[in-house]
Design a protein around this motif. Sequence first.
Motif, PDB file in Angstrom:
ATOM      1  N   ALA A  61       0.836  -1.200   0.000  1.00 59.12           N
ATOM      2  CA  ALA A  61       0.000   0.000   0.000  1.00 59.12           C
ATOM      3  C   ALA A  61       0.878   1.260   0.000  1.00 59.12           C
ATOM      4  CB  ALA A  61      -0.917   0.002   1.222  1.00 59.12           C
ATOM      5  N   ARG A  62       1.951   1.227   0.805  1.00 55.41           N
ATOM      6  CA  ARG A  62       2.873   2.381   0.833  1.00 55.41           C
ATOM      7  C   ARG A  62       3.546   2.568  -0.520  1.00 55.41           C
ATOM      8  NH1 ARG A  62       4.273   0.124   5.961  1.00 55.41           N
ATOM      9  NH2 ARG A  62       6.146  -0.818   5.033  1.00 55.41           N
ATOM     10  N   ASN A  64       2.413   1.658  -3.508  1.00 51.52           N
ATOM     11  CA  ASN A  64       1.436   2.163  -4.479  1.00 51.52           C
ATOM     12  C   ASN A  64       1.181   3.652  -4.285  1.00 51.52           C
ATOM     13  OD1 ASN A  64       1.091  -0.363  -5.665  1.00 51.52           O
ATOM     14  ND2 ASN A  64      -0.612  -0.919  -4.316  1.00 51.52           N
ATOM     15  N   THR A  65       1.131   4.069  -3.022  1.00 53.59           N
ATOM     16  CA  THR A  65       0.930   5.490  -2.736  1.00 53.59           C
ATOM     17  C   THR A  65       2.105   6.316  -3.229  1.00 53.59           C
ATOM     18  OG1 THR A  65      -0.413   5.007  -0.774  1.00 53.59           O
ATOM     19  CG2 THR A  65       0.596   7.186  -0.901  1.00 53.59           C
ATOM     20  N   ALA A  66       3.307   5.823  -2.981  1.00 56.09           N
ATOM     21  CA  ALA A  66       4.516   6.535  -3.405  1.00 56.09           C
ATOM     22  C   ALA A  66       4.582   6.639  -4.920  1.00 56.09           C
ATOM     23  CB  ALA A  66       5.756   5.829  -2.873  1.00 56.09           C
ATOM     24  N   SER A  68       2.036   6.546  -6.977  1.00 60.27           N
ATOM     25  CA  SER A  68       0.957   7.433  -7.416  1.00 60.27           C
ATOM     26  C   SER A  68       1.352   8.888  -7.238  1.00 60.27           C
ATOM     27  CB  SER A  68      -0.313   7.126  -6.616  1.00 60.27           C
ATOM     28  OG  SER A  68      -1.365   7.986  -6.993  1.00 60.27           O
ATOM     29  N   GLU A  69       1.981   9.191  -6.104  1.00 51.83           N
ATOM     30  CA  GLU A  69       2.409  10.561  -5.844  1.00 51.83           C
ATOM     31  C   GLU A  69       3.493  10.987  -6.828  1.00 51.83           C
ATOM     32  OE1 GLU A  69       3.600  10.447  -1.807  1.00 51.83           O
ATOM     33  OE2 GLU A  69       1.557  10.687  -1.010  1.00 51.83           O
ATOM     34  N   SER A  85      11.946  10.767  -3.572  1.00 55.00           N
ATOM     35  CA  SER A  85      10.824   9.876  -3.855  1.00 55.00           C
ATOM     36  C   SER A  85      11.306   8.581  -4.486  1.00 55.00           C
ATOM     37  CB  SER A  85       9.837  10.576  -4.792  1.00 55.00           C
ATOM     38  OG  SER A  85       8.781   9.700  -5.136  1.00 55.00           O
TER      39      SER A  85
END
Length: 205
Positions: A61-62, A64-66, A68-69, A85
């Motif tokens: 989940a982390r 995927n968030t990274a 996406s950002e 990043s």
Amino acid sequence: MTAVTPIIETSEELDPKTFNLQDWLVGGDAHRIHKETTLALDADAAVRISELEAELDRAEARLNTAKSEQADRDENSMESIADSSDKAILAEEENIKKIWGQLEELQDTTRTALFRTRTLSEREKKDVMNAWKEESGADEVDTEALSFWAMVFAKTATLEGQHLTSAQWMQVAETIGMQFSRTIAVYTAALNVEASFEVSPRFRS
């Protein structure tokens, strides 16, 4: 390890001499939809596997968030931020590989047993409910009681291909602890498949 696989027992050819029509009419075991899951025989290993699976979910989940950002970042973002990043993504990917390695090692060394079940026929369901109420002395059936599920699985399930008595299923529940909830989830999944099952148009007259 936690995957639940649907299995439909079929026969390529029906031999009139061996085909049991009565068994088929009452929904015999060989003619029902089955589902299965793998249980760890070592309760401590099962807990550790669950912990690693949860840790893996959080790490993915982390990641995927990274990602996406990073995709949403403007092209004019500062290079230092982009570099930071990228490093975070690489670090999370390495962490995920590490968790997978631990999971695979644990799964390879943990003894397991295959649980396989079908659902109750309506006649069996009535029999189990009546038997449970008679044994417990209750007026209503408690479908969350382990003793109820032990009676169900005595009719519908196998463990490593072996049929167990309701007393033995109670022992299984005590031995594997919280993992027993997986067996109930598998039964529910089979029930849901049966409820939504439609015959292919190719087999309709």
